[in-house]
Design a protein around this motif. Structure first.
Motif, PDB file in Angstrom:
ATOM      1  N   LEU A 129     -55.251  22.498 -19.945  1.00  0.00           N
ATOM      2  CA  LEU A 129     -55.122  23.122 -21.014  1.00  0.00           C
ATOM      3  C   LEU A 129     -56.524  23.665 -21.799  1.00  0.00           C
ATOM      4  O   LEU A 129     -56.843  24.816 -21.869  1.00  0.00           O
ATOM      5  CB  LEU A 129     -54.445  22.643 -22.235  1.00  0.00           C
ATOM      6  N   SER A 130     -57.186  22.587 -21.968  1.00  0.00           N
ATOM      7  CA  SER A 130     -58.440  23.082 -22.644  1.00  0.00           C
ATOM      8  C   SER A 130     -59.426  23.749 -21.793  1.00  0.00           C
ATOM      9  O   SER A 130     -60.282  24.871 -21.989  1.00  0.00           O
ATOM     10  CB  SER A 130     -59.248  21.734 -22.966  1.00  0.00           C
ATOM     11  N   MET A 139     -57.800  10.843 -19.955  1.00  0.00           N
ATOM     12  CA  MET A 139     -57.620  11.998 -21.120  1.00  0.00           C
ATOM     13  C   MET A 139     -56.572  12.979 -20.826  1.00  0.00           C
ATOM     14  O   MET A 139     -56.888  13.487 -19.767  1.00  0.00           O
ATOM     15  CB  MET A 139     -58.940  12.500 -21.539  1.00  0.00           C
ATOM     16  N   PRO A 140     -55.757  13.336 -21.674  1.00  0.00           N
ATOM     17  CA  PRO A 140     -54.961  14.577 -21.531  1.00  0.00           C
ATOM     18  C   PRO A 140     -55.663  15.605 -21.974  1.00  0.00           C
ATOM     19  O   PRO A 140     -56.475  15.911 -22.255  1.00  0.00           O
ATOM     20  CB  PRO A 140     -53.779  14.292 -22.500  1.00  0.00           C
ATOM     21  N   GLY A 141     -54.774  16.692 -21.570  1.00  0.00           N
ATOM     22  CA  GLY A 141     -55.420  18.011 -21.853  1.00  0.00           C
ATOM     23  C   GLY A 141     -56.509  18.740 -21.017  1.00  0.00           C
ATOM     24  O   GLY A 141     -56.988  19.848 -21.599  1.00  0.00           O
ATOM     25  N   LEU A 142     -56.544  18.413 -19.891  1.00  0.00           N
ATOM     26  CA  LEU A 142     -57.640  19.090 -19.165  1.00  0.00           C
ATOM     27  C   LEU A 142     -57.676  20.456 -18.928  1.00  0.00           C
ATOM     28  O   LEU A 142     -58.206  21.016 -19.068  1.00  0.00           O
ATOM     29  CB  LEU A 142     -57.931  18.081 -17.851  1.00  0.00           C
ATOM     30  N   GLY A 163     -50.401  13.048 -25.279  1.00  0.00           N
ATOM     31  CA  GLY A 163     -51.612  13.728 -25.524  1.00  0.00           C
ATOM     32  C   GLY A 163     -51.651  14.599 -26.789  1.00  0.00           C
ATOM     33  O   GLY A 163     -52.648  14.386 -27.531  1.00  0.00           O
ATOM     34  N   PHE A 182     -64.281  15.022 -20.788  1.00  0.00           N
ATOM     35  CA  PHE A 182     -64.307  15.206 -19.627  1.00  0.00           C
ATOM     36  C   PHE A 182     -65.614  15.295 -18.974  1.00  0.00           C
ATOM     37  O   PHE A 182     -66.551  15.799 -19.548  1.00  0.00           O
ATOM     38  CB  PHE A 182     -63.123  16.171 -18.988  1.00  0.00           C
ATOM     39  N   ASP A 183     -65.878  14.556 -17.729  1.00  0.00           N
ATOM     40  CA  ASP A 183     -67.031  14.942 -17.079  1.00  0.00           C
ATOM     41  C   ASP A 183     -66.830  15.705 -15.818  1.00  0.00           C
ATOM     42  O   ASP A 183     -65.997  15.582 -14.968  1.00  0.00           O
ATOM     43  CB  ASP A 183     -67.724  13.383 -16.634  1.00  0.00           C
ATOM     44  N   PHE A 184     -67.333  16.578 -15.683  1.00  0.00           N
ATOM     45  CA  PHE A 184     -67.304  17.500 -14.462  1.00  0.00           C
ATOM     46  C   PHE A 184     -68.841  18.235 -14.266  1.00  0.00           C
ATOM     47  O   PHE A 184     -69.800  18.411 -15.195  1.00  0.00           O
ATOM     48  CB  PHE A 184     -66.399  18.543 -14.814  1.00  0.00           C
ATOM     49  N   ARG A 185     -68.838  18.883 -13.214  1.00  0.00           N
ATOM     50  CA  ARG A 185     -69.890  19.466 -12.671  1.00  0.00           C
ATOM     51  C   ARG A 185     -69.956  20.854 -13.341  1.00  0.00           C
ATOM     52  O   ARG A 185     -69.084  21.375 -13.576  1.00  0.00           O
ATOM     53  CB  ARG A 185     -69.932  19.619 -11.010  1.00  0.00           C
ATOM     54  N   VAL A 208     -64.211  17.225 -11.051  1.00  0.00           N
ATOM     55  CA  VAL A 208     -63.904  16.426 -12.318  1.00  0.00           C
ATOM     56  C   VAL A 208     -63.773  15.403 -12.007  1.00  0.00           C
ATOM     57  O   VAL A 208     -62.968  14.827 -11.188  1.00  0.00           O
ATOM     58  CB  VAL A 208     -62.785  17.302 -12.868  1.00  0.00           C
ATOM     59  N   ARG A 209     -64.643  14.312 -12.746  1.00  0.00           N
ATOM     60  CA  ARG A 209     -64.416  12.798 -12.686  1.00  0.00           C
ATOM     61  C   ARG A 209     -62.967  12.621 -13.115  1.00  0.00           C
ATOM     62  O   ARG A 209     -62.564  12.803 -14.280  1.00  0.00           O
ATOM     63  CB  ARG A 209     -65.528  12.271 -13.222  1.00  0.00           C
ATOM     64  N   LEU A 261     -53.827   6.380 -26.626  1.00  0.00           N
ATOM     65  CA  LEU A 261     -53.335   6.499 -25.315  1.00  0.00           C
ATOM     66  C   LEU A 261     -52.620   5.202 -24.705  1.00  0.00           C
ATOM     67  O   LEU A 261     -51.354   5.068 -24.245  1.00  0.00           O
ATOM     68  CB  LEU A 261     -53.988   7.046 -24.334  1.00  0.00           C
ATOM     69  N   ALA A 278     -60.870  23.811 -28.288  1.00  0.00           N
ATOM     70  CA  ALA A 278     -60.684  23.881 -26.652  1.00  0.00           C
ATOM     71  C   ALA A 278     -62.022  23.161 -25.864  1.00  0.00           C
ATOM     72  O   ALA A 278     -61.935  22.428 -25.064  1.00  0.00           O
ATOM     73  CB  ALA A 278     -60.030  24.650 -26.243  1.00  0.00           C
ATOM     74  N   TRP A 309     -63.212  19.923 -26.734  1.00  0.00           N
ATOM     75  CA  TRP A 309     -62.379  18.794 -26.101  1.00  0.00           C
ATOM     76  C   TRP A 309     -62.817  18.640 -24.573  1.00  0.00           C
ATOM     77  O   TRP A 309     -63.044  17.521 -24.043  1.00  0.00           O
ATOM     78  CB  TRP A 309     -61.053  19.070 -26.261  1.00  0.00           C
ATOM     79  N   LEU A 310     -63.117  20.027 -23.871  1.00  0.00           N
ATOM     80  CA  LEU A 310     -63.372  19.946 -22.650  1.00  0.00           C
ATOM     81  C   LEU A 310     -64.452  19.330 -22.396  1.00  0.00           C
ATOM     82  O   LEU A 310     -64.815  18.350 -21.610  1.00  0.00           O
ATOM     83  CB  LEU A 310     -63.336  21.432 -22.014  1.00  0.00           C
TER      84      LEU A 310
END
Lengths: 277, 290, 239
Positions: free
Chosen positions: A15-16, A10-13, B191, B98-101, A5-6, B185, B90, B93-94
């Motif tokens: 949780l989401s 941002m909050p809530g990683l 958050g 966010f950036d993820f593999r 995960v880069r 923020l 959720a 939002w995720l």
């Protein structure tokens, strides 16, 4: 190697991520794994024996064949409908636009009994067609109509936004180069709409293959003739034959998967043709 | 010099329009096909429901079994839809913040229910939670049966409507980007506060839109629910299942009256959807997608 | 081809895009329609190309009333501001489009089409890009491909809408000369729309200054520079 995960402010990683994965697993992934597990413990050989019966083959073939033709109708009609809704102004356009979504909003069982009431030999349309020897309800044609109904919105809704985006100058360019309107539609506009139309086709096909509620009423469910594959699953379950149900379910998933993969490849190809957007 | 006072119809063919006869022909064709395919079924529902008069239709709906079917459908939707809304928010939002593999894989998995037959969905749940399975057996022993009971109906409903909210939110949130949240923020908002005061107001109409579609589908789901409910009259029969039972018993007026109720729900859904599309089109990136 | 614009007016609903304007363009001229946005210059160009129908007035090509001639029949080579290249076609297919779109009887054979496309690519000095797609080209290359595509139909005139508008300053200068050369090589009556007075003054034989749907002045660049006819022209060219 890039991190999983880069890092982000941002909050809530967690949780989401937690909610998403937990619910996805509980509602979708674990149950689907249970299906595959059931199939695996039953064994490939016995599964094949379940599927390799005339009645099952006929049902699978029927489901995919009629779904394909329904999606094909929806492909052609959906593109026309999208074009009319985007390009032509006429009284009641908004109403027509809203009516396109009715098949999404109307429960499938409701659609099923309504279509049956219309096309049964004593129904409104059925009684018109009866003197000509045309039977719709309780034949393959009935299934086709039900599947056309449930798949109706897909192509239109995927093509509409693309049609809205077409640059008028491109059409004008074609005309200034001497092309007739028909030539422009075939050579310039159709290729632009093709990828979206294919997406809609795939969605309509996937929906039609699995459709149950709207079909069982109008199909008549005559073994070897108008029995669709999902109905066979329901029948196996009613006899508590979980292995049989799992075998047919896995077969349906496998065929759908291959079909959708093929459509995806076709789409990648056509997007490439459209030029590296 | 010829005067054609402000008429928009040029005497020669416009470069970006089909000739008028083609236009009129196409409009007539699609309207006719839609009338046969969509409008006629709609009409027949009400004409069948009122075939023996308003009173008969009203009386049919008063039966105890139908009342409990209506109640069950409302309860199931009231549980399944909010849960899917929470999931949708959720997941969106995720995916958008966010950036993820493996993001593409995750999106594919979320969309999976769209390409699975509802009957197969129901089958999966039976194989997971049926009384003869490990998990299901244990749950039954704890007095918490899933299959042939309300939890199973809720789960089946959730399965088939799973992607709706997420699918509606993801494109909207991608379009809106992350800068507003980042600004909040840096201004010291927590958050939750950022989510509630910045994100939520931006996505509220899209969220409502997704919930609307999710709800319509949830209340009308048939195939998946038929498999897991066991169709126990007055207990686990939802409205669509009750329609099937009545129809198979040739109780046409009752079946179509109940169908009429669901049709009204569908029409209200369409109306609200159109209102949202007209008023808040700019806030629904996925206005035209499902 | 000699072009005559006779009292052409155009309104869209309540807004007037063109007051009645008249203008004669001699055969083989290179003309600039110069003016700020909203001056009606693009509307006038589109009327000449057959993309817009005038509310009143006539267009004469070589003395014949051509007002009602459809876009397809006009054979006006039109270069759009956005170039409007067909994204799903290669450069070759783009340039060959107008020839392939002809009815079977008038369509040149395949080899002839290929020959003509190759010749046009030489003319725009971009040989060897036949198989590329428009998105793989630079802005300047796209403009030249659009020009070649317009020339492929053997047009009777060349109409260009802000042909250099989407290019950066350096490429713009280069392509100005390119347009001049192509004009001189083909001898086509050429009309281009621009809001840039340098471009108009440097390139055109005849400059038509427009404002608010009216023609303010028509003349050779140096006449306009030395003897502006109205305060608007004076202000616009010194701005």
């Amino acid at each position: 190697m890039r991190p999983f995960v880069r890092p982000s402010p941002m909050p809530g990683l967690s949780l989401s991520l937690g909610i998403t994965l937990t619910m996805l697993s509980l509602v979708v992934l674990l149950p689907m794994a249970a299906l595959l597990w059931q199939g695996a413990s039953f064994g490939i050989g016995p599964m094949w024996d379940v599927i390799d019966r005339d009645r099952v083959w006929k049902a699978l073939l029927l489901s995919f064949r009629v779904a394909f033709f329904a999606a094909l109708f929806n492909l052609v009609f959906g593109v026309l409908l999208a074009w009319v809704l985007v390009r032509y102004d006429f009284p009641g356009r908004r109403l027509v636009d809203a009516a396109v979504d009715l098949p999404f909003a109307l429960p499938t069982a409701v659609a099923g009994i309504a279509l049956t009431a219309l096309y049964a030999p004593n129904g409104l349309f059925g009684s018109w067609l009866k003197p000509y020897g045309i039977k719709i309800a309780y034949t393959e044609w009935g299934i086709l109509i039900a599947l056309i109904f449930v798949g109706l919105p897909f192509v239109t809704r995927t093509v509409q936004p693309v049609a809205e985006e077409i640059d008028r100058e491109v059409e004008e360019a074609s005309a200034t180069l001497g092309a007739s309107r028909f030539y422009t539609l075939c050579r310039v506009i159709a290729p632009m709409l093709a990828p979206a139309a294919l997406t809609g086709f795939a969605l309509a096909l996937a929906r039609a293959v699995g459709e149950y509620g709207s079909v069982i009423f109008i199909a008549g469910n005559i073994p070897m003739k108008t029995e669709i594959a999902p109905l066979l699953i329901v029948m196996q379950l009613e006899e508590f034959n979980y292995n049989g149900a799992a075998a047919i379910g896995i077969a349906m998933l496998a065929i759908s998967f291959v079909l959708l993969l093929a459509i995806n490849l076709l789409q990648i190809w056509s997007r490439r043709r459209i030029g590296h957007v | 010099m010829s005067e054609t006072p402000s008429s928009h119809r040029p005497r020669f063919r416009s470069a970006t329009e089909e000739p008028a006869p083609v236009r009129i022909g196409l409009i007539a064709f699609v309207v006719l096909v839609l009338a046969v395919l969509v409008l006629a079924p709609l009409g027949v529902i009400f004409s069948e429901a009122f075939a023996k008069g308003w009173a008969a239709a009203w009386k049919a709906l008063q039966s105890k079994d139908l009342q409990s079917a209506i109640w069950l459908t409302l309860v199931v939707a009231a549980i399944a839809v909010p849960l899917n809304a929470v999931f949708g928010v959720a997941a969106a939002w995720l995916i958008t913040k966010f950036d993820f593999r493996g993001k593409a894989v995750l999106i594919t998995l979320i969309d999976l229910p769209f390409s699975v037959s509802p009957v197969v969905a129901g089958l999966c749940l039976v194989l997971m939670f049926g009384a003869n399975t490990m998990v299901g057996g244990w749950l039954v022993a704890q007095g918490m049966p899933i299959v042939f009971a309300i939890p199973g109906i809720v789960m089946a409903t959730m399965f088939v409507t799973f992607p709706f909210v997420a699918r509606e939110l993801i494109p909207v949130m991608i379009e809106q980007g992350r800068t507003e949240e980042e600004a909040a923020l840096t201004l010291g908002a927590s958050g939750w506060r950022t989510f509630l005061t910045v994100t939520l107001p931006n996505i509220r109409w899209a969220l409502l839109y997704g919930v609307l579609l999710c709800n319509a589908r949830a209340m009308g789901e048939f195939g998946a629910v038929a498999v897991v409910s066991g169709k126990i009259r007055g207990k686990t029969a939802t409205m669509p299942l009750a329609i099937e039972m009545l129809y198979n018993e040739y109780l046409s007026v009752a079946a179509f009256s109940l169908a009429g109720l669901l049709t009204l729900l569908a029409l209200v859904t369409l109306l609200l959807k159109s209102v949202l599309e007209i008023r808040y089109a700019d806030q629904l990136a996925a206005t035209r997608r499902h | 081809m000699h072009i005559e614009i006779d009292e052409i007016a155009k309104s869209f609903g309540d807004t007037t895009a063109l007051q009645p304007v008249s203008l004669a363009i001699p055969s083989g001229a290179l003309v600039a329609l110069l003016g700020p946005s909203g001056s009606g210059k693009t509307t006038l160009l589109r009327i000449l190309g057959g993309l817009e129908y005038p509310t009143s007035g006539r267009v004469l090509f070589d003395g014949a009333d051509s007002t009602g001639l459809s876009v397809q029949q006009r054979r006006a080579g039109f270069v759009f501001q956005s170039y409007a290249l067909f994204r799903h076609m290669t450069v070759f297919e783009n340039i060959a489009y107008g020839l392939k779109a002809r009815p079977r009887k008038l369509r040149p054979p395949r080899a002839e089409i290929a020959r003509r496309v190759a010749k046009l690519l030489d003319l725009i000095q971009l040989p060897g890009i036949t198989d590329r797609y428009p998105t793989q080209l630079s802005g300047g290359q796209r403009q030249r491909v659009a020009l070649a595509r317009a020339l492929a139909i053997e047009p009777r005139m060349l109409l260009l809408d802000e042909p250099f508008g989407a290019l950066d300053a350096k490429v713009r200068k280069e392509l100005r000369h390119g347009l001049r050369e192509i004009h001189d090589a083909t001898g086509l009556t050429t009309i281009f729309v621009t809001h840039d007075q340098d471009e108009a003054m440097e390139l055109a034989d005849l400059v038509v200054v427009m404002s608010m749907g009216r023609i303010e002045q028509v003349g050779r660049p140096q006449d306009i520079r030395e003897r502006p006819a109205t305060p608007f022209v004076r202000e616009f060219i010194t701005a």
